[in-house]
Design a protein around this motif. Structure first.
Motif, PDB file in Angstrom:
ATOM      1  N   LYS A   1     -53.465  11.549  25.354  1.00 40.88           N
ATOM      2  CA  LYS A   1     -54.525  11.637  26.359  1.00 40.88           C
ATOM      3  C   LYS A   1     -53.913  11.802  27.739  1.00 40.88           C
ATOM      4  O   LYS A   1     -54.391  12.596  28.561  1.00 40.88           O
ATOM      5  N   PHE A   2     -52.856  11.058  27.970  1.00 41.24           N
ATOM      6  CA  PHE A   2     -52.210  11.134  29.277  1.00 41.24           C
ATOM      7  C   PHE A   2     -51.753  12.562  29.575  1.00 41.24           C
ATOM      8  O   PHE A   2     -51.941  13.075  30.676  1.00 41.24           O
ATOM      9  N   SER A   3     -51.174  13.195  28.562  1.00 43.09           N
ATOM     10  CA  SER A   3     -50.621  14.528  28.818  1.00 43.09           C
ATOM     11  C   SER A   3     -51.726  15.507  29.195  1.00 43.09           C
ATOM     12  O   SER A   3     -51.574  16.286  30.148  1.00 43.09           O
ATOM     13  N   VAL A   4     -52.846  15.458  28.460  1.00 42.96           N
ATOM     14  CA  VAL A   4     -53.896  16.423  28.809  1.00 42.96           C
ATOM     15  C   VAL A   4     -54.520  16.078  30.156  1.00 42.96           C
ATOM     16  O   VAL A   4     -54.824  16.963  30.959  1.00 42.96           O
ATOM     17  N   LEU A   5     -54.664  14.781  30.397  1.00 47.40           N
ATOM     18  CA  LEU A   5     -55.242  14.406  31.692  1.00 47.40           C
ATOM     19  C   LEU A   5     -54.329  14.850  32.823  1.00 47.40           C
ATOM     20  O   LEU A   5     -54.792  15.370  33.840  1.00 47.40           O
ATOM     21  N   SER A   6     -53.040  14.645  32.645  1.00 45.91           N
ATOM     22  CA  SER A   6     -52.144  15.021  33.734  1.00 45.91           C
ATOM     23  C   SER A   6     -52.165  16.522  33.942  1.00 45.91           C
ATOM     24  O   SER A   6     -52.148  17.000  35.081  1.00 45.91           O
ATOM     25  N   ALA A   7     -52.260  17.265  32.820  1.00 38.67           N
ATOM     26  CA  ALA A   7     -52.335  18.723  32.983  1.00 38.67           C
ATOM     27  C   ALA A   7     -53.587  19.108  33.740  1.00 38.67           C
ATOM     28  O   ALA A   7     -53.563  19.983  34.616  1.00 38.67           O
TER      29      ALA A   7
ATOM     30  N   LEU B   1     -59.251  19.819  27.158  1.00 37.53           N
ATOM     31  CA  LEU B   1     -58.893  19.550  28.544  1.00 37.53           C
ATOM     32  C   LEU B   1     -57.572  20.237  28.893  1.00 37.53           C
ATOM     33  O   LEU B   1     -57.409  20.793  29.988  1.00 37.53           O
ATOM     34  N   GLY B   2     -56.640  20.195  27.940  1.00 34.57           N
ATOM     35  CA  GLY B   2     -55.364  20.874  28.168  1.00 34.57           C
ATOM     36  C   GLY B   2     -55.572  22.366  28.319  1.00 34.57           C
ATOM     37  O   GLY B   2     -54.921  23.029  29.139  1.00 34.57           O
ATOM     38  N   LEU B   3     -56.505  22.904  27.529  1.00 39.01           N
ATOM     39  CA  LEU B   3     -56.779  24.336  27.626  1.00 39.01           C
ATOM     40  C   LEU B   3     -57.436  24.663  28.958  1.00 39.01           C
ATOM     41  O   LEU B   3     -57.169  25.697  29.560  1.00 39.01           O
ATOM     42  N   TRP B   4     -58.310  23.769  29.383  1.00 44.96           N
ATOM     43  CA  TRP B   4     -58.997  23.998  30.644  1.00 44.96           C
ATOM     44  C   TRP B   4     -57.971  24.213  31.746  1.00 44.96           C
ATOM     45  O   TRP B   4     -58.136  25.090  32.592  1.00 44.96           O
ATOM     46  N   ALA B   5     -56.933  23.386  31.706  1.00 45.99           N
ATOM     47  CA  ALA B   5     -55.909  23.522  32.737  1.00 45.99           C
ATOM     48  C   ALA B   5     -55.342  24.940  32.721  1.00 45.99           C
ATOM     49  O   ALA B   5     -55.124  25.545  33.770  1.00 45.99           O
ATOM     50  N   GLY B   6     -55.113  25.439  31.508  1.00 47.89           N
ATOM     51  CA  GLY B   6     -54.673  26.824  31.395  1.00 47.89           C
ATOM     52  C   GLY B   6     -53.296  27.084  31.964  1.00 47.89           C
ATOM     53  O   GLY B   6     -52.928  28.220  32.243  1.00 47.89           O
ATOM     54  N   THR B   7     -52.539  26.033  32.143  1.00 49.64           N
ATOM     55  CA  THR B   7     -51.187  26.214  32.673  1.00 49.64           C
ATOM     56  C   THR B   7     -50.177  25.960  31.568  1.00 49.64           C
ATOM     57  O   THR B   7     -50.544  25.609  30.452  1.00 49.64           O
ATOM     58  N   VAL B   8     -48.920  26.135  31.906  1.00 53.31           N
ATOM     59  CA  VAL B   8     -47.875  25.802  30.948  1.00 53.31           C
ATOM     60  C   VAL B   8     -47.976  24.327  30.584  1.00 53.31           C
ATOM     61  O   VAL B   8     -47.917  23.941  29.421  1.00 53.31           O
ATOM     62  N   ARG B   9     -48.215  23.527  31.598  1.00 56.78           N
ATOM     63  CA  ARG B   9     -48.337  22.101  31.339  1.00 56.78           C
ATOM     64  C   ARG B   9     -49.525  21.814  30.428  1.00 56.78           C
ATOM     65  O   ARG B   9     -49.461  20.955  29.552  1.00 56.78           O
ATOM     66  N   GLY B  10     -50.606  22.573  30.660  1.00 55.40           N
ATOM     67  CA  GLY B  10     -51.786  22.375  29.833  1.00 55.40           C
ATOM     68  C   GLY B  10     -51.521  22.727  28.382  1.00 55.40           C
ATOM     69  O   GLY B  10     -51.879  21.986  27.467  1.00 55.40           O
ATOM     70  N   ALA B  11     -50.881  23.868  28.176  1.00 52.27           N
ATOM     71  CA  ALA B  11     -50.570  24.275  26.805  1.00 52.27           C
ATOM     72  C   ALA B  11     -49.658  23.254  26.156  1.00 52.27           C
ATOM     73  O   ALA B  11     -49.840  22.865  24.997  1.00 52.27           O
TER      74      ALA B  11
ATOM     75  N   PHE C   1     -56.499  25.369  17.532  1.00 49.09           N
ATOM     76  CA  PHE C   1     -56.090  25.182  18.917  1.00 49.09           C
ATOM     77  C   PHE C   1     -54.898  26.062  19.265  1.00 49.09           C
ATOM     78  O   PHE C   1     -54.806  26.577  20.389  1.00 49.09           O
ATOM     79  N   ALA C   2     -54.001  26.235  18.309  1.00 46.87           N
ATOM     80  CA  ALA C   2     -52.862  27.099  18.598  1.00 46.87           C
ATOM     81  C   ALA C   2     -53.351  28.505  18.923  1.00 46.87           C
ATOM     82  O   ALA C   2     -52.926  29.130  19.912  1.00 46.87           O
ATOM     83  N   ALA C   3     -54.275  29.010  18.098  1.00 49.90           N
ATOM     84  CA  ALA C   3     -54.797  30.351  18.359  1.00 49.90           C
ATOM     85  C   ALA C   3     -55.590  30.377  19.661  1.00 49.90           C
ATOM     86  O   ALA C   3     -55.517  31.340  20.434  1.00 49.90           O
ATOM     87  N   PHE C   4     -56.310  29.307  19.882  1.00 46.41           N
ATOM     88  CA  PHE C   4     -57.135  29.196  21.085  1.00 46.41           C
ATOM     89  C   PHE C   4     -56.248  29.300  22.332  1.00 46.41           C
ATOM     90  O   PHE C   4     -56.515  30.068  23.265  1.00 46.41           O
ATOM     91  N   VAL C   5     -55.172  28.532  22.300  1.00 47.44           N
ATOM     92  CA  VAL C   5     -54.249  28.551  23.438  1.00 47.44           C
ATOM     93  C   VAL C   5     -53.718  29.962  23.653  1.00 47.44           C
ATOM     94  O   VAL C   5     -53.690  30.481  24.775  1.00 47.44           O
TER      95      VAL C   5
END
Lengths: 101, 490, 409, 189, 499
Positions: B402-408, B322-332, B262-266
């Protein structure tokens, strides 16, 4: 400039496809394994082709690394095949059925 | 011809040097000592290396905090908050896993030396993946990680399942690697470089009118990564491998691979292909829906604890995506937070699974957990908490992950996908709860008592305590993940 | 440093004449090689019988020099047998897989200096590709296939065993071979065989055998002998163990091809050795007009013949290694040694200080390695018990129970 | 794209290489006997090597033969013969997708898609790249440039392969070593 | 402004109780004593809070006991507590119901665990009611699921596993919408106002959203709360869950958890998206009315007493919903009051059913007959509760239903008319049930059942007192509810006819 890069890219793609198809359909671990090598060779060909048209050595260096990786993979992969075979040799089961849903 | 060697910032590569140093030390020691190195020695060296990684992470953090993120060795690797935190997680994960493995080795009468060497080297692969700023480096690191794991999966030679699992893992892993590097080749063709910073620079400078090549390459990279993180529909290896691998290895795999991949993915998605977000988002959408539902749905019908946890980890992977989908700083940051909290959690869970497996590591039926909490309230209670945390019960780190990725996701305009993911989470929650409930069943009180050796107990306690404490005192890790991502390499 | 030149033949574009010359070079080289093989066989038989106080071939031609020809004709007219169990395609393919690499490898050997014919100056060597000596490694890799496939495709037990042995042996020695070649490349700074020879042209002290210390040469000699499967590394066709080895089932012309290839390989490898370590065609050239080009060739032939004789000598003098000794030698001695020597050479090329540092480090490394090998052997010997069967876990209790039962009994 | 004048030798070489590659690859996936598959694989490898030479990557062509044909496929053959799998039951695993046709269609669509996408972007969109700053020069030996790139731009990757090889060797040893009793059992002679 | 420590104490006391329980788990009867004691302390604190609430400020609807501590800034997570006149009522209800449940519906099997879960549920419910932060509310809202699940699944009836599953899946499914809605709202505010992520109720209520967005968010919130409440047609989990849960579980489910739903609907859905109400109103009203009628109809045909009460709860929740969404202040006050009263009434109902079940081992209508002969006090208790539920003037049910209907007639006449028939229906089925169970000639085991013991009478007494007391003198609660409701109604101005 000789052969257009498109020819090579298509060739590599086809090779990759053949490898992938083999990997998905063959049932023998060794042949699946060879198919992985086919795929890696397609990658190598692609890299070299791009490398030539960029006049950039980077692509060729990458090919070099891919080969190293392939060699390492083969070492371990064949070790695993041998290990599996040792277990299976006595029972002559032709399928790996230990792990199933 | 004068060759100017690139400058090397040794602090940046110190974690992998520590890990590889530990591996080499063990390798030499086992060759040169008249009597073989004992399990204890191997464990101590591994633990020392992993602690060193964590300690180094502190120095790196202060370095980055004062000098900013940077790349080194001709931009091959990046030293930024993200990589530091990721490698620290790897360090912690390795430390915990090695304690579990120590007890397992003792019980199963296995020599621990090679195990430690392989675990150390594989972890170094994960660390390099987290730092890699070049597709080629990612590829090689991926292979270091994977090859180590192939062997670790096959490590238990008493069970046929172990080597079978290794074979399956190997074939799928090889396929994934090939797909990944083909993707890298196409990206190279599209941008003229494999370096992530350069790709980002190139794509920032040039608007690709015909991005076909880049799309094809990106898609293949994505497929390759999806295999590694076991995202559906590329997950088919995971249950078999989780089930077949020795239990401590399963825990190690579930945590370390996820961190590295995931780190590399991000980094690839957000750092290099961030400009192409509109292209890859829809693919992720499908991927997330499939992954969360396949993970949750198929876990419902599993009878084997490790298989069940495999599907559960697939489900978790869906959330991380889901966090990656967001693709934002918050997502990462969300994905990073997920990884931080998930690693100790899953290792502790597998620590208990390892204990339950017995000396042969074979009794993994979910049934055998019936009444555990009645027989051994502490062990069972800990497992119940861990399961609830995995489910994402409030006031555990699982929930905030879960909350963090959902919020992102919601932040990035993905309320629908967030709702879909929550539906999957509700299914997942159910099977965890059902399992937890069976821990308190009363009809199986006569099963033999499980002895909990203290290192494993330590790991379980660590997992439970971090889960609960940081589930209530959420601030530290949340801030850490957030700051780490703010220090992300531009 | 020397100025490296590409083959001057192609310097002025490709014309018909150039093509003809190139073709001629190929034809002449291979014809000569073929011819020398017949001589080589005769030479070996004759020499070895001398060493063993026998007479050897004597019937055909002066000193029996046509004996090989006669044998060839005999084999040619023999019935071509293909075993029932054989994999026909591979069975037929295998001999060529042995022969072709031998021929190709020879193409990079510089036989002499440069020659001018009809205003075209060219090198006396079939080809001088930029990857040069790598071709040797590539081809030595390929030539294994002939052996392996021949054994496998025969569908017979002993040849198969021979195949397995061959594959393991050749892989094992290829590593040492490759590393030694790298040592040579380090010293010459080029992959091209022509350039490798050129850098050794300034007298005997510049020959690689001296320049690199004798060790790489010895390693190379050993490794190449093993690659060839010649005595004392001929476990692949050890008559007393494997009947005839991989070519047990072959007869007639195909058998002749194996035979041919083996000797051709011997000659080629002798030539390569000369090229890499003994300056190739370098040597004293008397100032005789129009014949200056001839002397390098003569030097080359002389050196090559010496090595060919050397191989024959090995065969007569040395006992065959046991298989485990062979593996031991390859993995535990040659590879570390060649690797270490390469590092020392690299160190000295970088600077003297590096070189000496490297020697010290390697001495230490060697001590450790040696210790490790000893320990390993001791451990292997002291382990008196293996697990009873594969796939069953011995539980502590079981073992104790077994023992106590035994005691009771 | 600029129209390129093709010379006949180039085309011939390409066609030969392509045929070798494709026929070899098809052979790998259609032969039943693993040894024949391995032979087909070698043919493909030679085809690739020829394609490399055609594209001025002679060094890689040599390495391709040395590493792949000289070591990897030999290992394959060794294992095939060692285990005797060509004559007996194979080591098998479930393929990823049970249905042959499904896999076939999937792969064809994927590859066609990739080719289509590449064609749409006129095969190449990158530009000669500034980061490495090292370019291939003419038809000279490119070994030097290769070496230079390995020790500069790709230094870290190169060093990382050391770790890769170490782990591969240790792994192979662990996998291949026979099971041995540890101290406890060894007392039970 | 009072110290927030009171509210924190509400959360900490149950946890302390749990710790004590675990520490003294070996002591006989220790669990019972500790559990009841903890709940009693909780009740005491909640009463203190009730009386302190905005004391000295006449008719103030503001939040009191407020305190905000940021726990994790990146997540916008904060410990943010405050009570309004609405939540204060719910807090007291929670404490009362739990005390009564622990006292009256004791489970002797694994009592330590049982009491632990009950206290945990108490804590979670309290947490939800004292939260002044949407995220925090959600956390506690979710947290109630876990203990409820275990209570149903471990101490429930024969079909408990299925019941627990259904309950869990439904409610968790719903809360997904809530979470995403909360997040959406939070980010909408963040993008408007900048700064840190913040889910505080006070701050988010100032977010200006487009009408469409408000409607969607309202729907997302409403779905979640509707499932929890349960509002028709999201109620399908509730009959089986109520029926299979142990007595105490049923009490808590219907009296407390259901109120979490209606409370959320009022405070969060209506309170935050008043403008959306305009659009949504007809649909929700219709659903509420259907719920009233449907619940009554099913209650009339149900075969066991627990289901009967479950369906009657559905009808009652229909009333509450009706009152909540009309936008009329009167109706809303009535709705809040009904939340409290229904909580008390339904707890009493389940307690009585529990008494019956303990004696007869069954709560099927078919098994019970003529109980008023052998157990007159039981019958009397049931009668009081039943009459309160029907809405007999002078008992607590009346005033709340009356306020709701009054408010509804003012704004939505036709719905009001239909809803009124629901009152008649409830009289019908409850009296019918009374007739079946208590009247007639007791035979067999029914003839020999014991009447309620003194202790049992003592336990149910507070509930009866509340039913009667609030029926006569609801003013203390109304005084606190009305100003807070006023705060919400102000925002619902376009349609709200504030009377």
């Amino acid at each position: 400039m000789s052969i257009p890069i498109a020819w090579y890219l298509v060739l590599a793609a086809v090779l990759f496809g053949i490898g992938a198809f083999g990997l998905l359909t063959k049932r023998s671990a060794l042949i699946m394994f060879m198919c992985i090598e086919l795929m890696l060779n397609a990658v190598n060909l692609t890299f070299v082709t791009f490398s030539r048209s960029f006049s950039d050595i980077g692509g060729q260096v990458t090919v070099f690394f891919v080969m190293v990786v392939a060699a390492a993979e083969v070492t371990v992969g064949l070790g695993i095949v041998v290990a599996v075979f040792r277990k299976r040799a006595s029972t002559s089961v032709d399928e790996l059925t230990e792990l199933k849903d | 011809m004068k060759l100017v060697a690139p400058s090397i910032h040794y602090l940046a590569i110190a974690p992998e040097l520590a890990l590889l140093g530990g591996a080499l030390l063990l390798l030499f020691a086992s060759a040169l000592r008249p009597s073989r190195i004992s399990n204890l020695q191997a464990t101590v060296v591994t633990a020392a290396s992993s602690i060193a990684v964590v300690v180094i992470a502190f120095f790196q953090w202060s370095d980055v905090a004062s000098h900013g993120a940077r790349t080194t060795i001709d931009h091959a690797i990046a030293l930024d908050g993200f990589s530091i935190v990721a490698s620290a997680i790897v360090g912690v994960g390795l430390l915990l896993s090695t304690l579990v493995a120590h007890d397992w080795a003792k019980r199963a009468n296995v020599r621990n030396g090679e195990f430690s060497i392989l675990a150390l080297a594989a972890s170094s692969g994960a660390v390099i993946m987290a730092q890699a700023n070049d597709l080629v480096v990612i590829f090689i690191a991926l292979e270091i990680l994977s090859i180590g794991l192939y062997v670790l999966v096959a490590f238990d030679r008493h069970r046929a399942a172990s080597s079978e699992a290794a074979l399956k893992y190997f074939l799928m892993g090889g396929f994934a690697s090939a797909v990944f590097i083909y993707g890298a080749a196409l990206v190279y063709g599209a941008t003229g470089t494999t370096n992530l910073s350069s790709i980002s620079y190139f794509l920032g400078k040039n608007e690709l009118l015909r991005p076909g090549l880049l799309i094809a390459g990106g898609a293949l990279l994505l497929v390759g990564f999806s295999f590694k993180v076991a995202a559906a529909p590329f997950h088919s290896w995971a249950p078999d491998v989780y089930q077949g691998a020795p239990s401590p290895v399963t825990g190690f795999m579930a945590s370390i691979v996820k961190v590295g991949a995931f780190a590399a993915f991000v980094r690839v998605l957000i750092s290099a292909l961030g400009t192409q977000q509109d292209t890859w988002r829809p693919i992720f959408w499908v991927l997330i829906v499939l992954t969360t539902f396949v993970g949750a749905g198929l876990a419902l019908v599993q009878r084997d604890a490790k298989r069940l946890l495999a599907y559960s980890s697939i489900n978790h992977a869906g959330f991380m995506l889901l966090g990656l989908w967001a693709g934002t700083v918050r997502g990462a940051a969300a994905t990073l937070y997920y990884l931080i909290t998930y690693a100790p959690l899953v290792i502790a869970t597998f620590a208990i699974v390892t204990l339950m497996g017995g000396p042969n590591d074979t009794s993994h039926a979910v049934e055998s957990y019936r009444g555990l909490a009645r027989r051994q309230p502490w062990l069972g209670g800990a497992f119940a908490i861990l399961l609830l945390a995995q489910a994402g019960a409030p006031f555990t780190t699982g929930f905030f992950a879960k909350f963090s990725v959902l919020s992102a996701a919601v932040d990035a305009g993905g309320a629908p996908i967030a709702i879909i993911a929550m539906v999957a989470a509700s299914i997942a929650f159910f099977f965890y709860l059902r399992w937890t409930l069976s821990l308190y069943a009363e009809d199986a009180l006569d099963a033999p008592r499980i002895v909990v050796p203290w290192p494993t107990a330590l790991v379980i306690a660590f997992g439970v305590v971090t889960t609960i404490v940081f589930g209530i005192w959420v601030g530290p890790f949340a801030d850490l993940a957030h700051k780490a991502t703010l220090l992300f390499l531009p | 440093m020397h100025q490296f030149a590409v083959d001057p033949l192609y310097a002025h574009g490709v014309t018909l004449a150039v093509v003809i010359i190139a073709l001629a070079r190929v034809l002449i080289a291979f014809a000569a090689l073929m011819g020398s093989v017949t001589l080589m066989i005769w030479f070996e038989r004759k020499l070895i019988s001398d060493m063993q106080s026998r007479i050897g071939p004597q019937r055909w031609g002066p000193f029996g020099i046509l004996q090989t020809l006669a044998d060839g004709i005999k084999l040619f007219f023999k019935e071509d047998l293909i075993p029932d169990q054989a994999d026909r395609f591979v069975f037929k393919l295998a001999p060529y897989l042995v022969l072709v690499p031998a021929l190709i490898t020879f193409s990079i050997v510089p036989i002499g200096g440069s020659v001018t014919v009809a205003h075209h100056t060219f090198l006396l060597q079939v080809a001088d590709p930029p990857i040069g000596i790598l071709l040797l490694l590539a081809m030595s890799g390929i030539s294994v296939y002939g052996v392996i496939l021949a054994g496998w495709s025969s569908g017979s037990k002993y040849p198969l065993l021979s195949s397995v042995r061959a594959s393991a042996q050749m892989i094992s020695y290829e590593a040492a071979l490759g590393i030694t070649v790298v040592t040579v490349i380090l010293a010459s700074g080029s992959l091209s065989t022509h350039n490798i020879v050129v850098t050794q042209a300034d007298g005997i002290w510049h020959w690689n055998v001296i320049r690199l210390g004798v060790v790489p040469f010895l390693i190379f000699l050993t490794a190449i002998t093993a690659e060839l499967g010649r005595p004392p590394f001929d476990v692949v066709e050890a008559e007393s163990e494997l009947v005839g080895g991989y070519h047990t089932e072959y007869s007639s012309l195909r058998f002749a091809l194996f035979f041919l290839a083996e000797f051709m390989n011997t000659i080629t490898m002798s030539a390569i050795m000369v090229t890499l370590f003994f300056g190739g065609p370098a040597g004293w050239v008397p100032n005789i007009p129009h014949l200056r080009w001839l002397f390098p060739i003569i030097w080359f032939l002389l050196k090559t013949t010496t090595f060919a004789a050397c191989y024959i000598w090995f065969r007569a003098a040395l006992p065959r290694l046991r298989y485990d000794q062979l593996m031991d030698l390859g993995w535990k001695k040659l590879i570390p040694l060649s690797l270490g020597w390469m590092l020392i050479v690299a160190g000295f090329i970088a600077s003297k200080a590096w070189g000496f540092g490297m020697i010290a480090a390697l001495l230490l490394g060697w001590l450790l390695l040696d210790q490790a090998f000893r320990l390993g052997q001791k451990r292997a010997a002291s382990l008196d018990s293996f697990l009873p069967t594969v796939g069953e876990r011995p539980v502590r209790g079981d073992l104790f129970r077994k023992r106590s039962n035994g005691e009771k009994a | 794209m600029i129209a390129v004048a093709l010379t006949i030798p180039d085309v011939v070489v390409y066609v030969v290489a392509a045929l070798m590659i494709v026929v070899g690859a098809l052979g790998v996936i259609s032969f039943r006997n693993p040894v024949h598959c391995a032979l087909s694989l070698i043919m493909t490898l030679f085809g690739v090597a020829i394609a490399f030479i055609e594209q001025e990557a002679q060094f890689l062509a040599a390495v391709e033969i040395i590493v792949y044909a000289g070591a990897i496929v030999i290992l394959f053959l060794f294992v095939i013969m060692f285990l005797g799998v060509d004559r007996r039951d194979e080591v098998r695993v479930d393929p990823l997708v049970g249905q042959r046709a499904f896999a076939g269609v999937g792969v064809v669509i994927t590859i066609a898609g990739i080719i289509f996408l590449m064609a749409r972007s006129h095969w190449i969109t990158g530009v000669p790249h500034v980061a490495t700053g090292v370019a291939t020069k003419g038809n000279n030996s490119n070994v030097q440039e290769l070496g230079r790139a390995v020790f500069t731009t790709y230094l870290f990757a190169f060093e990382a392969t050391a770790a890769l090889l170490v782990i591969a060797v240790v792994g192979a040893v662990v996998l291949a070593r026979r099971e041995r009793a540890s101290t406890l059992e060894s007392s039970d002679a | 402004m009072h110290s927030s420590l009171w509210l924190t104490a509400l959360l900490v006391v149950p946890l302390l109780g749990m710790a004590l329980l675990i520490a003294f788990r070996k002591v006989t009867k220790g669990a019972y004593i500790v559990g009841v004691a903890t709940a009693a302390v909780e009740l005491a604190i909640s009463l203190v809070v009730l009386f302190l609430y905005n004391s000295g400020i006449k008719g103030a609807g503001t939040f009191d006991f407020a305190y905000r501590l940021i726990v994790a800034a990146p997540f916008g997570l904060a410990y943010d507590v405050a009570v309004s006149g609405i939540s204060i009522v719910m807090i007291v209800l929670t404490a009362i119901v739990v005390v009564v449940a622990l006292l009256g519906a004791r489970e002797t099997k694994h009592e330590v665990a049982f009491v632990c879960w009950m206290l945990f549920l108490l804590m979670a419910t309290m947490g939800a009611f004292v939260s002044h932060d949407l995220l925090e509310f959600f956390l506690f809202f979710e947290l109630t699921l876990v203990p409820s699940y275990f209570l149903i699944a471990q101490w429930g009836g024969p079909e408990r596993a299925r019941a627990a599953l259904k309950f869990f899946i439904y409610t968790f499914f719903g809360s997904g919408f809530l979470l995403v809605g909360i997040l959406y709202l939070g980010f909408a505010h963040l993008h408007q106002a900048g700064g840190d992520l913040n889910f505080s109720y006070g701050i988010l209520s100032g977010t200006s959203l487009s009408h469409g967005t408000e409607v969607w968010l309202f729907i997302a919130f409403a779905i979640s709360f509707a499932i929890k409440s349960p509002i028709f047609p999201f109620h399908t989990w509730s009959p089986i869950a109520y029926a299979e849960a142990p007595t105490s579980g049923s009490m808590v489910l219907s009296a407390l958890l259901a109120k979490l739903g209606t409370y959320g609907l009022l405070v969060f859905a209506v309170g935050l998206f008043p403008l959306a109400l305009h659009t949504i109103q007809p649909y929700v009203l219709t659903l509420a009315v259907i719920g009233i009628l449907y619940g009554s109809a099913l209650a009339a045909v149900s075969k066991d007493m627990k289901r009967l009460v479950a369906y009657s709860s559905l009808a009652q929740v229909g009333f509450i919903t009706l009152g909540t969404v009309t936008g009329s202040k009167l109706a809303m006050v009535g709705a809040v009051l009904l939340m409290f009263n229904h909580g008390v009434i339904t707890a009493a109902f389940f307690l009585i059913i529990g008494y019956i079940e303990k004696r007869r081992g069954s709560y099927l209508l078919a098994d019970l007959k003529g109980l008023q002969g052998p157990a007159p006090v039981l019958a009397a208790l049931f009668t009081v509760v039943m009459l309160a539920s029907i809405g007999l003037p002078g008992l607590s049910g009346f005033i709340s239903e009356f306020l709701i209907l009054l408010g509804t007639f003012g704004t939505h006449q036709w719905w009001g008319i239909v809803a009124t028939t629901g009152v008649l229906f409830s009289a019908l089925y409850l009296l019918w049930a009374y007739q079946q169970v208590f009247q007639g000639k007791a035979e067999g085991p029914n003839a020999t059942i014991k009447d309620v013991s003194g202790r049992e009478r003592l336990i149910i007494l507070p509930l009866i007192m509340l039913i009667v007391g609030l029926g006569v003198f609801p003013q203390p609660l109304l005084n606190r509810i009305t100003p807070s409701v006023q705060q919400i109604v102000v925002h619902v101005a376009p349609t709200g006819v504030s009377k």
